[in-house]
Design an enzyme around this catalytic site. Structure first.
Site, PDB file in Angstrom:
ATOM      1  N   HIS A 138       9.537   0.456   7.925  1.00 53.21           N
ATOM      2  CA  HIS A 138       8.976  -0.840   8.318  1.00 53.21           C
ATOM      3  C   HIS A 138       9.069  -1.898   7.204  1.00 53.21           C
ATOM      4  CE1 HIS A 138       6.984   1.504  11.539  1.00 53.21           C
ATOM      5  NE2 HIS A 138       6.632   2.345  10.597  1.00 53.21           N
ATOM      6  N   ASP A 139       8.538  -1.580   6.039  1.00 51.88           N
ATOM      7  CA  ASP A 139       8.232  -2.592   5.034  1.00 51.88           C
ATOM      8  C   ASP A 139       9.420  -3.293   4.381  1.00 51.88           C
ATOM      9  OD1 ASP A 139       5.389  -0.624   3.965  1.00 51.88           O
ATOM     10  OD2 ASP A 139       5.545  -2.174   5.495  1.00 51.88           O
TER      11      ASP A 139
ATOM     12  N   THR B 120       3.069  -5.955   2.736  1.00 46.68           N
ATOM     13  CA  THR B 120       3.521  -4.780   3.488  1.00 46.68           C
ATOM     14  C   THR B 120       2.391  -3.776   3.724  1.00 46.68           C
ATOM     15  OG1 THR B 120       4.185  -3.558   1.499  1.00 46.68           O
ATOM     16  CG2 THR B 120       5.834  -5.014   2.508  1.00 46.68           C
TER      17      THR B 120
ATOM     18  N   ASP C 184       0.849  -1.209   0.000  1.00 51.27           N
ATOM     19  CA  ASP C 184       0.000   0.000   0.000  1.00 51.27           C
ATOM     20  C   ASP C 184       0.881   1.254   0.000  1.00 51.27           C
ATOM     21  OD1 ASP C 184      -0.804   0.623   3.514  1.00 51.27           O
ATOM     22  OD2 ASP C 184       0.966  -0.345   2.634  1.00 51.27           O
TER      23      ASP C 184
ATOM     24  N   ASP D  17       6.738   1.304   1.854  1.00 51.76           N
ATOM     25  CA  ASP D  17       6.432   0.308   0.819  1.00 51.76           C
ATOM     26  C   ASP D  17       7.283   0.573  -0.423  1.00 51.76           C
ATOM     27  OD1 ASP D  17       3.817   1.094   2.329  1.00 51.76           O
ATOM     28  OD2 ASP D  17       3.432  -0.936   1.614  1.00 51.76           O
TER      29      ASP D  17
ATOM     30  N   ASN E   7      -2.458   2.827   3.416  1.00 50.67           N
ATOM     31  CA  ASN E   7      -1.878   4.162   3.657  1.00 50.67           C
ATOM     32  C   ASN E   7      -2.663   5.242   2.918  1.00 50.67           C
ATOM     33  OD1 ASN E   7       0.344   3.568   5.330  1.00 50.67           O
ATOM     34  ND2 ASN E   7       1.500   2.801   3.569  1.00 50.67           N
TER      35      ASN E   7
ATOM     36  N   PHE F 121      -0.881  -0.410  12.379  1.00 50.24           N
ATOM     37  CA  PHE F 121      -1.745   0.059  11.293  1.00 50.24           C
ATOM     38  C   PHE F 121      -2.230  -1.070  10.371  1.00 50.24           C
ATOM     39  CE2 PHE F 121      -3.545   3.146   8.436  1.00 50.24           C
ATOM     40  CZ  PHE F 121      -3.387   2.605   7.172  1.00 50.24           C
ATOM     41  N   ASN F 122      -1.334  -1.901   9.850  1.00 50.75           N
ATOM     42  CA  ASN F 122      -1.744  -2.914   8.864  1.00 50.75           C
ATOM     43  C   ASN F 122      -2.748  -3.896   9.449  1.00 50.75           C
ATOM     44  OD1 ASN F 122      -0.155  -1.851   6.808  1.00 50.75           O
ATOM     45  ND2 ASN F 122       1.607  -3.149   7.328  1.00 50.75           N
TER      46      ASN F 122
END
Ligand code: RIB
Ligand code: CA
Length: 315
Positions: free
Chosen positions: A243-244, A128, A14, A19, A43, A169-170
């Protein structure tokens, strides 16, 4: 780097600043064969995350990789985007004016299914964003499950959350989807905030992107500069965590992370904790392990992987 067969992967994402780095790593490291990219709302709205994925792949010169759009909303409930972090476009910061390829005229789940069935060996799914597309694939096409090598997802946390006090979030965006993935019986690796918060795009990192002397390097620097400003404003972080790309790095070189095999449950009903990943690190529940949960990160090795891949696709 020795003789090796590139591992077939699909990235579901996303984009999203982090990402974008995950896509560059997946496209740029020769140990992976990026079969396709699928997009999900998270996102930003689906049209924006899809356009952003096309732009990043175009900038990486990876225009031959099929891209298909998936779910515009979570399985249950409504979508809440993260404009405060990723901006109105989902990739605010740099000028990303670049000719892009076409979106495939099939749903992301259908593209995933086709790529998995046609692959000559089991495919690793790297997610992700919210897990909506992956959940729909596993539930809607059980026949492909034996041909999925494993699912590696960025999401959740062994500690606290970022979207709610205990929700990341995810997972918070689509808890039911995460529950379906974690109950699938597939080998699953969870890369949570507890390790991703160690991968910070510090000033030297941004300077290294800028110092590449390429348009892509400068775009990465500008993406991280925007990301740094929003993470500072919203979370008070000195530097933004990427993060991703750690989920991708963990597939390229499993030694980048250390994991423990533990039971993970997604809280679906908690009035204050819906979307929390309940990670039973000390086996208190007696439940069997259903995930390999990342508990540490080799930060330097991660950044080396990412920078090498960005330099490689930057040309
Ligand atoms: O909580 C961080 C995760 O949510 C990352 O994947 C970020 O891109 C957003 O999707
Ligand atoms: Ca993401």
């Amino acid at each position: 780097m020795g003789d090796f067969a590139a591992q077939p992967v699909i990235v579901d994402c996303d984009p999203g600043h982090d990402d974008a780095l995950a896509l560059l790593l997946a496209a740029g490291d020769p140990r992976l064969r990026l079969l396709g990219v699928t997009t999900v709302a998270g996102n930003q709205t689906l049209d924006k995350t899809t356009r952003n994925a096309l732009k990043i792949l175009a900038l990486a010169g990876a225009t031959g990789i099929p891209v298909a759009a998936g779910s515009a909303r979570p399985l249950i409930g409504e979508l809440t985007v993260a404009s405060d972090i990723h901006g109105a476009s989902g990739l605010d910061g740099p000028d990303l004016d670049v000719p892009v390829g076409e979106v495939a005229d099939v749903h992301a789940v259908d593209l995933m299914r086709r790529l998995i069935v046609e692959a000559t060996e089991p495919v690793t799914l790297i997610a992700t964003g919210p897990l909506t597309n992956v959940a729909l694939l596993l539930r809607g096409h059980p026949e492909v499950v034996p041909r999925v090598r494993r699912v590696v997802f960025m999401g959740g946390s062994t500690e606290r959350g970022n979207t709610t006090p205990y929700g990341e979030f995810n997972i918070v965006t689509d808890p039911e989807a995460a529950d379906i993935v974690l109950r699938s019986g597939l080998p699953t690796t969870m890369i949570g905030l507890n390790v991703t918060h160690q991968a910070l795009a510090t000033s030297p990192v941004i300077a290294e992107f800028e110092g590449m002397g390429t348009r892509l390097g400068t775009i990465c620097a500008e993406l991280m500069t925007f990301f740094a400003a929003t993470y500072r404003r919203v979370f008070g972080f000195a530097h933004p965590p990427v993060h991703d790309p750690i989920a991708v790095a963990a597939v390229i070189d499993p030694a980048v992370i250390r994991t423990v095999a533990v039971p993970v449950t997604v809280e679906l009903a908690g009035a204050h904790t819906r979307g929390a990943t309940v990670v039973d690190l000390h086996h208190r529940t007696g439940q069997p392990p259903n995930a390999a949960v990342a508990v540490s990160l080799d930060v330097d090795a991660f950044w080396r992987l990412l920078m090498t891949a960005v330099r490689r696709v930057a040309g």
